[in-house]
Motif scaffolding. Structure first.
Motif, short mmCIF file in Angstrom:
data_model
loop_
_atom_site.label_atom_id
_atom_site.label_comp_id
_atom_site.label_asym_id
_atom_site.label_seq_id
_atom_site.Cartn_x
_atom_site.Cartn_y
_atom_site.Cartn_z
N GLY A 200 -24.77 -39.10 -0.05
CA GLY A 200 -24.87 -39.26 -1.50
C GLY A 200 -23.87 -40.20 -2.13
N THR A 201 -23.10 -40.93 -1.34
CA THR A 201 -22.15 -41.86 -1.94
C THR A 201 -22.86 -43.02 -2.62
N THR A 202 -22.18 -43.69 -3.50
CA THR A 202 -22.76 -44.82 -4.24
C THR A 202 -22.22 -46.14 -3.69
N PRO A 203 -22.93 -47.25 -3.91
CA PRO A 203 -22.40 -48.55 -3.48
C PRO A 203 -21.02 -48.85 -4.05
N ALA A 204 -20.78 -48.47 -5.30
CA ALA A 204 -19.47 -48.72 -5.91
C ALA A 204 -18.37 -47.95 -5.17
N GLN A 205 -18.67 -46.71 -4.79
CA GLN A 205 -17.68 -45.92 -4.05
C GLN A 205 -17.43 -46.52 -2.68
N PHE A 206 -18.49 -46.97 -2.02
CA PHE A 206 -18.32 -47.55 -0.68
C PHE A 206 -17.55 -48.86 -0.76
N ALA A 207 -17.89 -49.70 -1.73
CA ALA A 207 -17.17 -50.96 -1.90
C ALA A 207 -15.70 -50.71 -2.21
N LYS A 208 -15.41 -49.66 -2.98
CA LYS A 208 -14.01 -49.31 -3.27
C LYS A 208 -13.28 -48.92 -2.00
N PHE A 209 -13.97 -48.17 -1.11
CA PHE A 209 -13.37 -47.80 0.17
C PHE A 209 -13.03 -49.05 0.98
N LEU A 210 -13.95 -50.02 1.03
CA LEU A 210 -13.69 -51.25 1.78
C LEU A 210 -12.55 -52.06 1.15
N THR A 211 -12.51 -52.14 -0.17
CA THR A 211 -11.43 -52.91 -0.80
C THR A 211 -10.07 -52.24 -0.58
N HIS A 212 -10.04 -50.90 -0.49
CA HIS A 212 -8.79 -50.22 -0.16
C HIS A 212 -8.34 -50.58 1.26
N LEU A 213 -9.29 -50.71 2.18
CA LEU A 213 -8.94 -51.15 3.53
C LEU A 213 -8.42 -52.59 3.51
N LEU A 214 -9.05 -53.43 2.70
CA LEU A 214 -8.57 -54.81 2.58
C LEU A 214 -7.16 -54.84 2.00
N ASP A 215 -6.90 -53.98 1.02
CA ASP A 215 -5.55 -53.90 0.45
C ASP A 215 -4.54 -53.47 1.49
N ALA A 216 -4.93 -52.51 2.32
CA ALA A 216 -4.02 -52.01 3.35
C ALA A 216 -3.74 -53.06 4.41
N ALA A 217 -4.69 -53.98 4.60
CA ALA A 217 -4.52 -55.02 5.62
C ALA A 217 -3.74 -56.22 5.10
N ARG A 218 -3.58 -56.36 3.79
CA ARG A 218 -2.97 -57.56 3.22
C ARG A 218 -1.55 -57.82 3.70
N PRO A 219 -0.70 -56.78 3.84
CA PRO A 219 0.66 -57.09 4.31
C PRO A 219 0.70 -57.74 5.69
N GLU A 220 -0.33 -57.52 6.49
CA GLU A 220 -0.34 -58.07 7.85
C GLU A 220 -0.82 -59.50 7.86
N MET A 221 -1.89 -59.80 7.13
CA MET A 221 -2.40 -61.17 7.14
C MET A 221 -3.29 -61.45 5.94
N GLN A 222 -3.28 -62.68 5.52
CA GLN A 222 -4.15 -63.18 4.47
C GLN A 222 -4.55 -64.60 4.83
N PRO A 223 -5.75 -65.05 4.51
CA PRO A 223 -6.82 -64.24 3.92
C PRO A 223 -7.59 -63.47 4.99
N ILE A 224 -8.36 -62.51 4.55
CA ILE A 224 -9.32 -61.85 5.44
C ILE A 224 -10.68 -62.48 5.14
N ASN A 225 -11.28 -63.05 6.16
CA ASN A 225 -12.49 -63.85 5.95
C ASN A 225 -13.79 -63.05 6.00
N ALA A 226 -13.82 -61.97 6.75
CA ALA A 226 -15.08 -61.25 6.93
C ALA A 226 -14.84 -59.76 7.12
N VAL A 227 -15.77 -58.96 6.63
CA VAL A 227 -15.85 -57.53 6.92
C VAL A 227 -17.11 -57.30 7.74
N VAL A 228 -16.98 -56.56 8.85
CA VAL A 228 -18.11 -56.34 9.75
C VAL A 228 -18.29 -54.85 9.97
N LEU A 229 -19.52 -54.37 9.81
CA LEU A 229 -19.90 -52.98 10.06
C LEU A 229 -20.93 -52.96 11.19
#
Length: 574
Positions: A288-317
């Motif tokens: 029952g999750t929404t696209p907005a909630q799922f996209a928020k989850f992915l952007t939180h992962l992107l935020d967590a990855a930022r200290p290690e490297m930038q830019p992040i070019n692709a997300v793969v599921l």
């Protein structure tokens, strides 16, 4: 082409490939004015006759017989560059063609006459050289050495410009085919060769092993007709300067796959076969999750990855991670973040007998979703007794039957995307990595620099089937291969008391061993850096590409942990 009898003569075979004449004038006296048309005819003859494997063209140590020597290579490249620059076949090309269709027009395809074979071999190589940089953006072509000065050639510019014309038409009509000059874009570069007969596409890598027709060319690939598999070549949108690195965030969602996601479909196969059908329902793990909630989850992962490297070019599921409409909404939200180039995910499309298991590729530029492609799976997943027990599904799927995935596998397509200067990407789905026909025929001919395989599979270990088949593609045509499965399926592969496996991905490049990529306990994604460098490849006849082939290598791998708290809809995470 395989239906052509060996008693066919050279001119008959040319007419079969070019039924309307060489330049649409119902005549075959003049040579094709467009290099891919000449390539299609010569490549078809070379493939049917097998001349590319003969000592005259391959055994350079037989000095008194070997044909493509140093002076031959130099002249071939010069003539090809002249054709590419002027847009007209040079006089030597015209003369060789006239000789082929007059003096040798009645030569049998299966005879041993080396004279007409040398002409075919030479014209094939010239057409390939005249097509250097074809199918690439104008800026990207400059590093492919399409001329002595690196300038864009007329042939290359015609193709690039016509792709823009087709693209504009496609924006308002998704069934649009062809530009102003090339009638079969994006499926074929040919003008006079109908795609129902054969297709020609650009090429990014030549195999360094084996002896096939594919080993003879740098720039063009002969492909099956669109009735067999329809190919789509995607030219990259113009970008600024790009880093040599390509950074991917691998998200092994779903982290938990309930057994009730596998749903038996009523009915049994006719006759004595012991087959039944099941479907996969991603709504069970979406909870029952929404696209907005799922996209928020992915952007939180992107935020967590930022200290290690930038830019992040692709997300793969992985495979079947999301329903299609859900993925479309997520892609639009991710585009607005202006933080990604690509979003790649497995999706489920359609209902009932129209259902498809597809790979969705979304391309972003400056906050806009500019391109999307969907490549559906070509082969159904078949769960036998061993797999049903390994994945602990015996309570929903009877192990006494073989269970087949209920998806439509008709209208097969293959997408090749230019995602970096000189570098192409293709995405495969699970079984398609292991089944040669039909999609791997395209993979081998074009030689994408990077292949990503989305799986619904157990742990990604070198000795298991993904490792074996990734090695095949890494050897020939020389692609780097990345496989990705969901943590949920990896978890279903372990007995309850066993230490859980967490190998969610596997990396194999043309050199080196396959590497299993393990997700540490408590982490939710892997961040990979793929480094690239240019290498020189050579065809069987000795022609080099000037160091224009991109080679990807695994430069770094880092775990990424969601900053928390985790949303409830993710379910239990092993």
């Amino acid at each position: 082409m395989t239906s052509v009898a060996t008693e066919f003569v050279v001119l008959d075979f040319i007419k079969l490939v070019l039924p309307d004449g060489t330049n649409g004038k119902a005549s075959w006296k003049a040579v094709c004015e467009w290099p891919p048309d000449l390539f299609a005819a010569m490549a078809a003859i070379a493939e049917r006759s097998g001349l590319y494997s003969e000592p005259t063209f391959t055994s350079y140590w037989v000095e008194d017989r070997f044909y493509p020597k140093g002076e031959w290579i130099k002249e071939t490249c010069e003539i090809g560059r002249k054709w590419a620059t002027t847009g007209r076949p040079p006089k030597k090309v015209q003369a060789s063609w006239r000789l082929l269709v007059t003096q040798f027009k009645f030569s049998r395809i299966d005879d041993d006459d080396e004279e007409w074979r040398k002409i075919v071999f030479w014209l094939l190589a010239i057409a390939d050289e005249a097509s250097s940089g074809i199918g690439f953006s104008v800026r990207a072509s400059e590093s492919r050495q399409v001329s002595d000065q690196g300038a864009t050639t007329l042939i290359q510019f015609v193709v690039y410009s016509d792709y823009q014309v087709w693209r504009q038409r496609w924006e308002t009509d998704r069934s649009a085919i062809g530009g102003d000059v090339l009638p079969y874009l994006p499926h074929s570069l040919c003008i006079g060769v109908r795609p129902e007969i054969a297709c020609v596409q650009p090429k990014t890598s030549a195999p360094t092993v084996g002896c096939t027709l594919r080993s003879l060319t740098h720039h063009l690939a002969l492909l099956p007709s669109i009735a067999n598999v329809t190919t789509h070549w995607h030219i990259a949108h113009e970008r600024g300067e790009e880093s040599h690195a390509f950074n991917l965030l691998l998200v092994p969602f779903p982290y938990h796959i309930p057994g009730q996601s596998f749903i038996p479909v009523p009915g049994k196969s006719p006759g004595t076969s012991n087959n039944k059908v099941f479907k996969l329902d991603p709504d069970v793990w979406m909870q029952g999750t929404t696209p907005a909630q799922f996209a928020k989850f992915l952007t939180h992962l992107l935020d967590a990855a930022r200290p290690e490297m930038q830019p992040i070019n692709a997300v793969v599921l992985p495979e079947i991670a999301l329903p299609l409409d859900f993925a479309e909404s997520v892609a639009r939200i991710l585009a607005r973040t202006r933080r990604l180039d690509l979003f790649v995910t497995g999706v489920v499309t359609g209902q009932g007998h129209d259902a498809r298991n597809s790979a969705a590729i979304y391309r972003f530029v400056n906050g806009l979703l500019i391109d999307r492609s969907f490549q559906s799976k070509h082969h159904r997943w078949g769960l036998d007794d061993g797999q049903i027990r390994r994945y602990h599904l015996g309570h929903v799927l009877d192990p006494d039957y073989k269970w087949w995935e209920r998806i439509d596998v008709s209208h097969r397509e293959c997408h090749v995307m230019l995602f970096r200067a000189n570098a192409t990407l293709s995405v495969l789905i699970c079984e398609d990595l292991a089944r040669y026909d039909p999609v791997l025929t395209v993979m081998n001919a074009i030689g994408p620099n990077l292949v990503i395989a989305l799986l619904m599979d157990g742990p990604q270990l070198e000795h298991r089937w993904p490792g074996r088949y990734a090695t095949v593609l890494a050897d020939d045509p020389g692609s780097a291969v990345l496989t990705l499965t969901s943590l949920g399926m990896v978890a279903r592969s372990s007995m309850p008391a066993d230490p859980p496996s967490r190998e969610i991905a596997l990396w194999k490049e043309p050199t080196g061993k396959a590497k299993a990529l393990r997700l540490p306990k408590g982490d939710h994604a892997l961040l990979l850096t793929l480094t690239s460098r240019l290498i020189e490849q050579h065809t069987l006849d000795g022609r080099g590409d000037g160091g224009a082939t991109v080679h990807f290598a695994l430069g770094a791998a880092h775990p990424v942990r969601h900053p928390g708290p985790l949303p409830d809809w993710l379910g239990p995470i092993p």
